[in-house]
Design an enzyme around this catalytic site. Structure first.
Site, PDB file in Angstrom:
ATOM      1  N   SER A  29       0.828  -1.204   0.000  1.00 16.52           N
ATOM      2  CA  SER A  29       0.000   0.000   0.000  1.00 16.52           C
ATOM      3  C   SER A  29       0.861   1.252   0.000  1.00 16.52           C
ATOM      4  CB  SER A  29      -0.935   0.004   1.213  1.00 16.52           C
ATOM      5  OG  SER A  29      -0.206  -0.184   2.385  1.00 16.52           O
TER       6      SER A  29
ATOM      7  N   HIS B 138      -3.141  -3.077  -5.898  1.00 16.52           N
ATOM      8  CA  HIS B 138      -3.452  -2.522  -4.575  1.00 16.52           C
ATOM      9  C   HIS B 138      -4.933  -2.699  -4.282  1.00 16.52           C
ATOM     10  CE1 HIS B 138      -3.773   1.097  -1.656  1.00 16.52           C
ATOM     11  NE2 HIS B 138      -3.529  -0.008  -1.008  1.00 16.52           N
TER      12      HIS B 138
ATOM     13  N   GLU C 219      -6.260  -1.078  -7.668  1.00  7.46           N
ATOM     14  CA  GLU C 219      -5.337  -0.285  -8.474  1.00  7.46           C
ATOM     15  C   GLU C 219      -4.326  -1.235  -9.114  1.00  7.46           C
ATOM     16  OE1 GLU C 219      -5.515   3.733  -5.721  1.00  7.46           O
ATOM     17  OE2 GLU C 219      -3.844   2.372  -5.415  1.00  7.46           O
TER      18      GLU C 219
ATOM     19  N   ASN D 262      -4.826   6.566  -1.942  1.00  4.74           N
ATOM     20  CA  ASN D 262      -4.174   7.134  -0.763  1.00  4.74           C
ATOM     21  C   ASN D 262      -3.564   8.503  -1.034  1.00  4.74           C
ATOM     22  OD1 ASN D 262      -4.929   5.018   0.780  1.00  4.74           O
ATOM     23  ND2 ASN D 262      -2.962   3.961   0.710  1.00  4.74           N
TER      24      ASN D 262
END
Ligand code: NAI
Length: 506
Positions: free
Chosen positions: A121, A142, A154, A192
């Site tokens: 991550s 991800h 992702e 993120n």
């Protein structure tokens, strides 16, 4: 169906690994779960079986399907057992050295065509692949927790990843029932990274004493439609997870001011006040429920003063109509009478600056946030300035609460709470497009599915009008002189044509 990968290994049978194994088996692959702790893979197998059994009990799956799924999920007792797999997904501890050495070992074990994937991550896919002989066969997937329910993944291309590998991984993601989005290997990838605007700006607002945590949460939920306020979200994620992520992305971008973390979370983390899991974060918890102070009470006002609205107010006509609907006496003169409650509705500027520039009596001047259409929000937000008289504040509060809508009165700051947070979210998303992290379409899809935002950041910018968002940012920059508010060139360029539309330059 032609499955993209027939034999899939998942290494690391923790929270993520078991979810990935579940959806890969559901896609029709033969799946092998491996963990250094043998009991962990066995436990994970049982847990996935239980999920399928409960879906059977609820009638969401039939027994034949569950039987088939179960025959497709296996545990492996040694890495050797994975040598015939055509895809290996790693979901082990988040340590670069350990991930690198695992992949070096795997590369010597498997065939040249095997695709190796990390579910990191926060680490760089390129850095993990750096020591490999076949970095072209290596990529990132991800996923989000819990994997079977968070339907986005992702697909991350490292510097040397072969594009065919990403095409295959994308096809397989769809076969697993997920929505794939393409991300370049950049800190935080899409979700993120895009999530930086929310919490960091909210923390900055608290640090200026504009409002308390609960008020900020209420405002952002009621005005924008976020499911959780930023502080509720911090409490859920826990600061031992989210504060290091804030620091890591800030530092990986070489102290980019837009991502600057806050001393508030650093201190609370040091003090162990990390969130719901320890019973105390920004909120205190009793029996798993947050103790939330009651909303501001509406003051009792017997006689309302007449109201004058600045000619420069944003959404002025809507504001005048609203005041009419609330039964206010509206003044139409060029300037307010000596008794009038004076309303301003700035974008990005603070109420004090507006009162000074427009030569209004600050004691009677109140700001209202009109960035969003009033009809589309569940709360109105008013801001006083340090000179505002309490009778004027109470009159404005009671007036805007007359139809039963919630009202928050906060302290003056550059921009209102919603304006600041929303402008940051749109600006960071725009800058991600500028940097080519992903396409505008994938950005909105990833954020909607990965963060649960009511709409993607770019669609939100379009809804509010990119020029309004730009105005907020320009004025925030003037008020604070802080480079974190500088608008991304992409936002300026796309201001005229819209942010979320597919355009030839993307
Ligand atoms: P976890 O701690 O629940 O599970 C990790 C598992 O890996 C443990 O069972 C451990 O025994 C095993 N393991 C550790 N080193 C190993 C090795 N060298 N070989 C084989 N097995 C090994 O961790 P979690 O939460 O499942 O995370 C796994 C990865 O997924 C991490 O890289 C994390 O950053 C990433 N990730 C986690 C998310 C989350 O919300 N938990 C979200 C997205 C990615």
């Amino acid at each position: 169906m032609n499955i993209a990968f027939q034999q899939v290994a998942v290494i690391g049978a923790g929270a993520m690994g078991r979810g990935i194994a579940q959806i890969a088996a559901q896609a029709g692959s033969q799946v092998f779960l491996y963990d250094t702790q043998a009991e962990a893979s066995q436990k994970a197998l049982i847990a996935v079986h239980q999920v399928w059994d409960s879906l059977l009990a609820k009638g969401r799956l039939d027994s034949e399907t569950v039987g088939r799924y179960k025959t497709q999920l296996h545990t492996a007792s040694q890495l050797q057992d994975l040598k015939n797999c055509d895809l290996i997904v790693e979901a082990i501890v988040e340590r670069l050295d350990i991930k690198k050495s695992l992949f070096l070992e795997l590369e010597n074990l498997v065939s040249e065509s095997t695709v190796l994937v990390t579910n990191t991550s926060s680490l760089s896919v390129t850095a993990i692949a750096a020591a490999l002989k076949r970095p072209a066969q290596f990529a990132g997937y991800h996923f989000f927790n819990p994997v079977p329910l968070m339907k986005v993944v992702e697909v991350i291309a490292g510097l040397k990843t072969n594009s065919d590998v990403c095409v295959r991984l994308t096809a397989f993601a769809k076969q697993m029932g997920h929505t794939p989005v393409q991300a370049n290997d950049t800190p935080g990838f899409i979700v993120n990274h895009a999530g930086r605007g929310y919490g960091t700006e909210a923390l900055r607002i608290v640090s200026e004493g504009v409002a308390d945590f609960a008020t900020i949460d209420r405002i952002l939920k009621d005005q924008v439609g976020f499911k959780l306020g930023p502080f509720e979200l911090f409490d859920l994620t826990a600061l031992d997870v989210s504060h290091p992520v804030m620091e890591s992305i800030y530092n990986q971008y070489y102290q980019e001011p837009r991502y600057r973390p806050s001393v508030i979370t650093a201190q609370r983390l040091a003090g162990g006040v990390v969130g719901k899991k320890v019973g105390e974060g920004f909120y205190k918890y009793q029996d798993g429920k947050a103790i939330v102070a009651p909303d501001q009470a509406v003051p009792e006002v017997k006689e309302f003063p007449p109201v004058w609205v600045s000619p420069r107010a944003s959404r002025r006509l809507e504001l005048l109509q609203l005041l009419k609907d609330l039964g206010a006496t509206i003044e139409t003169g060029a300037s307010p009478s000596p008794h009038a409650l004076t309303l301003v509705a700035p974008l990005g500027f603070d109420v004090t600056t507006v009162a000074v520039v427009e030569r209004l009596d600050p004691a009677r001047t109140i700001g209202i946030d009109m960035l969003f259409d009033d009809a589309g929000t569940k709360r109105r937000v008013l801001a006083t300035n340090p000179a505002t008289r309490s009778d004027m504040r109470d009159a404005a509060h009671a007036l805007f609460a007359k139809d039963g809508k919630a009202v928050s009165v906060v302290r003056d700051s550059g921009g209102f709470i919603t304006q600041r947070v929303v402008a940051n979210i749109v600006n960071i998303a725009s800058d991600m497009c500028q940097q080519g992290v992903c396409s505008p379409q994938d950005l909105d899809v990833a954020v909607t599915l990965g963060l649960g935002y009511p709409v993607g950041p770019l669609a939100l910018g379009d809804k509010l009008g990119p020029t309004n968002v730009l105005e907020v940012l320009f004025n925030l920059q003037t008020v604070y002189g802080d480079p974190r508010y500088r608008p991304s060139p992409w936002l300026r360029r796309r201001g005229a044509i819209g942010l979320s539309l597919l355009h030839t330059e993307d």
